[in-house]
Design an enzyme around this catalytic site. Structure first.
Site, short mmCIF file in Angstrom:
data_model
loop_
_atom_site.label_atom_id
_atom_site.label_comp_id
_atom_site.label_asym_id
_atom_site.label_seq_id
_atom_site.Cartn_x
_atom_site.Cartn_y
_atom_site.Cartn_z
N TYR A 19 0.83 -1.21 0.00
CA TYR A 19 0.00 0.00 0.00
C TYR A 19 0.87 1.26 0.00
CZ TYR A 19 -3.86 3.07 1.55
OH TYR A 19 -4.80 4.06 1.68
N LYS B 248 0.79 4.10 -2.93
CA LYS B 248 0.39 5.48 -2.66
C LYS B 248 1.54 6.46 -2.89
CE LYS B 248 -3.95 4.94 -1.68
NZ LYS B 248 -4.96 5.39 -2.65
#
Length: 310
Positions: free
Chosen positions: A155, A159
């Site tokens: 993640y 991001k």
């Protein structure tokens, strides 16, 4: 209504943050293409918009592939006559520490968040450029991509990668009049619901009550609706000069994140060899090393989570 006559795509907008974004864009006048992998959830989202007098259709498909990106843009054009706004919100989580994270865990998150943002932005920008549309692209980041979070290698990479792409796209798209920015939401979601630190805030929200001031004001943590206004603003003509930025929103707080800059610089005649680094690094940079991860203030006693039953 500042978005009257505009057409928007919001990926991952069947529920949660994405649904709030889609509903706010519709309230401000935009027709919206809703996207989710669950047909029933997507239909409910569309109904929530049309019941309030807005316009919306659903595309049920997983984000990541070029095929889905093309389908989304085609749905906007075929149903509403064009495209002006793209919000790339779709995402999944597969949280595990690195030794437990499988290739499949990593690839799934990267495919949806990072590749899905890339393919959708590429398709939307192609439409904008071909049709001379000064479009608005809003990608969704995370504090994890800015600071790191334990157990979120995939993640965090996705991001942080989105922000890197946005800075590049801001350069590439400027001449076409297209803006592209990242929003970093800090809000009650399915993920934060499982974190004990946020329990009292989430419980208040679920009861339909205002979150305690500690969360909204001190922590900058709020509801999905607290972020939706920033999404609609960045989609509007009023934000035409805002490009390549990372903007955080949560509770009562609004933040402008800096781009990475050197915090200290030193030169040495002849360059830096192993011995000179061993001798000098600590004195030059030791007190300037950067922290990692987010640091939350201690919860007031009255907001601490209830002890688990034995």
């Amino acid at each position: 209504m500042p978005l009257a006559g505009k057409v928007a795509i919001v990926t991952g907008s069947g529920r949660g943050l994405g649904l709030s974004y889609a509903q706010e864009l519709a309230r401000q006048g935009a027709a919206v293409v809703v996207n989710d992998v669950d047909a029933d959830v997507a239909a409910e989202a569309v109904a929530s918009i049309t019941a309030s007098g807005g316009k919306a259709v659903a595309v049920v498909a997983p984000v990541g592939s070029t095929e889905t990106a093309k389908t989304l843009v085609a749905a906007a054009v075929e149903n509403f006559g064009g495209l002006d706004i793209l919000v790339t919100n779709a995402g999944v989580l597969r949280d595990k520490s690195i030794l437990k994270m499988t290739d499949e865990d990593f690839d799934m998150v990267i495919n949806v968040h990072l590749r899905g943002t890339f393919t959708c932005v590429r398709e939307a920008y192609a439409y904008f450029k071909e049709n001379n549309v000064a479009g608005r692209i809003i990608t969704i980041g995370s504090p994890t991509g800015q600071r790191g979070t334990f157990g979120q290698t995939n993640y965090a990479a996705a991001k942080a990668g989105i922000v890197g792409m946005v800075r590049t796209w801001a350069l590439e798209m400027k001449r076409a009049g297209v803006t592209v920015n990242t929003v970093v939401p800090v809000a009650a979601t399915a993920m934060t619901k499982t974190v004990p630190y946020f329990a009292k805030a989430v419980e208040a929200d679920e009861r339909g009550e205002a979150m305690p001031d500690f969360f909204r004001k001190t922590l900058g943590f709020g509801t999905a609706d607290d972020v939706a206004g920033l999404i609609a603003f960045l989609a509007s003509d009023a934000a035409g000069k805002i490009n390549g930025q990372v903007i955080g929103a949560g509770g009562d707080r609004l933040q402008l994140w800096s781009h990475p800059e050197a915090v200290a610089t030193e030169f040495r005649d002849g360059g830096w060899d192993t011995a000179s680094l061993a001798e000098s690094f600590e004195s030059l940079f030791g007190d300037k090393l950067q922290s990692v991860g987010e640091r939350f203030p201690e919860l007031p006693a009255e907001l601490a989570p209830e002890p688990a039953a034995k």
